[in-house]
Design a protein around this motif. Sequence first.
Motif, PDB file in Angstrom:
ATOM      1  N   VAL A  93     -33.520   5.837 -19.316  1.00 20.24           N
ATOM      2  CA  VAL A  93     -33.517   4.374 -19.275  1.00 20.24           C
ATOM      3  C   VAL A  93     -32.220   3.799 -19.860  1.00 20.24           C
ATOM      4  N   PRO A  94     -31.840   4.118 -21.112  1.00 20.35           N
ATOM      5  CA  PRO A  94     -30.579   3.548 -21.606  1.00 20.35           C
ATOM      6  C   PRO A  94     -29.340   4.107 -20.905  1.00 20.35           C
ATOM      7  N   MET A  95     -29.415   5.373 -20.456  1.00 17.49           N
ATOM      8  CA  MET A  95     -28.271   5.936 -19.744  1.00 17.49           C
ATOM      9  C   MET A  95     -28.043   5.227 -18.418  1.00 17.49           C
ATOM     10  N   SER A  96     -29.111   4.937 -17.691  1.00  8.10           N
ATOM     11  CA  SER A  96     -28.953   4.234 -16.420  1.00  8.10           C
ATOM     12  C   SER A  96     -28.480   2.801 -16.654  1.00  8.10           C
ATOM     13  N   PHE A  97     -28.944   2.156 -17.731  1.00  7.83           N
ATOM     14  CA  PHE A  97     -28.455   0.817 -18.072  1.00  7.83           C
ATOM     15  C   PHE A  97     -26.954   0.855 -18.328  1.00  7.83           C
ATOM     16  N   TYR A  98     -26.482   1.861 -19.040  1.00  8.24           N
ATOM     17  CA  TYR A  98     -25.053   1.981 -19.305  1.00  8.24           C
ATOM     18  C   TYR A  98     -24.274   2.236 -18.024  1.00  8.24           C
ATOM     19  N   TRP A  99     -24.775   3.118 -17.175  1.00 12.69           N
ATOM     20  CA  TRP A  99     -24.066   3.410 -15.933  1.00 12.69           C
ATOM     21  C   TRP A  99     -23.966   2.177 -15.038  1.00 12.69           C
ATOM     22  N   ILE A 100     -25.016   1.374 -15.012  1.00 11.53           N
ATOM     23  CA  ILE A 100     -25.015   0.181 -14.166  1.00 11.53           C
ATOM     24  C   ILE A 100     -24.069  -0.883 -14.721  1.00 11.53           C
ATOM     25  N   THR A 101     -24.045  -1.071 -16.025  1.00 11.61           N
ATOM     26  CA  THR A 101     -23.265  -2.152 -16.633  1.00 11.61           C
ATOM     27  C   THR A 101     -22.021  -1.647 -17.346  1.00 11.61           C
ATOM     28  N   GLN A 102     -21.524  -0.486 -16.991  1.00 10.21           N
ATOM     29  CA  GLN A 102     -20.400   0.125 -17.697  1.00 10.21           C
ATOM     30  C   GLN A 102     -19.156  -0.754 -17.665  1.00 10.21           C
ATOM     31  N   LYS A 103     -18.784  -1.275 -16.523  1.00 11.30           N
ATOM     32  CA  LYS A 103     -17.566  -2.086 -16.423  1.00 11.30           C
ATOM     33  C   LYS A 103     -17.698  -3.378 -17.224  1.00 11.30           C
ATOM     34  N   GLN A 104     -18.864  -4.015 -17.152  1.00 14.52           N
ATOM     35  CA  GLN A 104     -19.062  -5.257 -17.892  1.00 14.52           C
ATOM     36  C   GLN A 104     -19.041  -5.011 -19.401  1.00 14.52           C
ATOM     37  N   LEU A 105     -19.656  -3.915 -19.846  1.00 15.42           N
ATOM     38  CA  LEU A 105     -19.658  -3.600 -21.275  1.00 15.42           C
ATOM     39  C   LEU A 105     -18.252  -3.298 -21.777  1.00 15.42           C
ATOM     40  N   GLN A 106     -17.488  -2.531 -21.006  1.00 14.31           N
ATOM     41  CA  GLN A 106     -16.135  -2.198 -21.429  1.00 14.31           C
ATOM     42  C   GLN A 106     -15.241  -3.424 -21.428  1.00 14.31           C
ATOM     43  N   ALA A 107     -15.422  -4.321 -20.458  1.00 11.13           N
ATOM     44  CA  ALA A 107     -14.636  -5.551 -20.430  1.00 11.13           C
ATOM     45  C   ALA A 107     -14.990  -6.435 -21.616  1.00 11.13           C
ATOM     46  N   GLY A 108     -16.249  -6.536 -21.960  1.00  7.91           N
ATOM     47  CA  GLY A 108     -16.664  -7.353 -23.099  1.00  7.91           C
ATOM     48  C   GLY A 108     -16.158  -6.811 -24.415  1.00  7.91           C
ATOM     49  N   VAL A 109     -16.200  -5.504 -24.600  1.00  2.00           N
ATOM     50  CA  VAL A 109     -15.695  -4.902 -25.829  1.00  2.00           C
ATOM     51  C   VAL A 109     -14.182  -5.040 -25.886  1.00  2.00           C
ATOM     52  N   GLY A 110     -13.519  -4.934 -24.724  1.00  4.66           N
ATOM     53  CA  GLY A 110     -12.064  -5.105 -24.680  1.00  4.66           C
ATOM     54  C   GLY A 110     -11.646  -6.491 -25.110  1.00  4.66           C
ATOM     55  N   VAL A 111     -12.417  -7.509 -24.749  1.00  5.71           N
ATOM     56  CA  VAL A 111     -12.113  -8.877 -25.162  1.00  5.71           C
ATOM     57  C   VAL A 111     -12.255  -9.016 -26.672  1.00  5.71           C
TER      58      VAL A 111
END
Length: 75
Positions: free
Chosen positions: A50-68
């Motif tokens: 469950v959390p792994m699939s959430f990360y795979w689906i939202t990986q680009k958005q999470l990395q962009a948010g952390v980058g900001v």
Amino acid sequence: MIFADCWSMVEEPLILLQDMTKFSLSVFLDSEVQDVTQSTFIVSLGILLVPMSFYWITQKQLQAGVGVLLEPDDI
């Protein structure tokens, strides 16, 4: 040192105690680990997906948010 010595006691509780509910935590955990079955593994794998699939689906958005958050502010 005393805690590590007490935690490592495996033979004493097995020899001296008759009731399994009075075993020390280290002996109890050792007996529970040996009782792991294939169905328990499959359930834990399902919970992990469950959390792994959430990360795979939202990986680009999470990395962009952390980058900001990590970029220095331009003042």
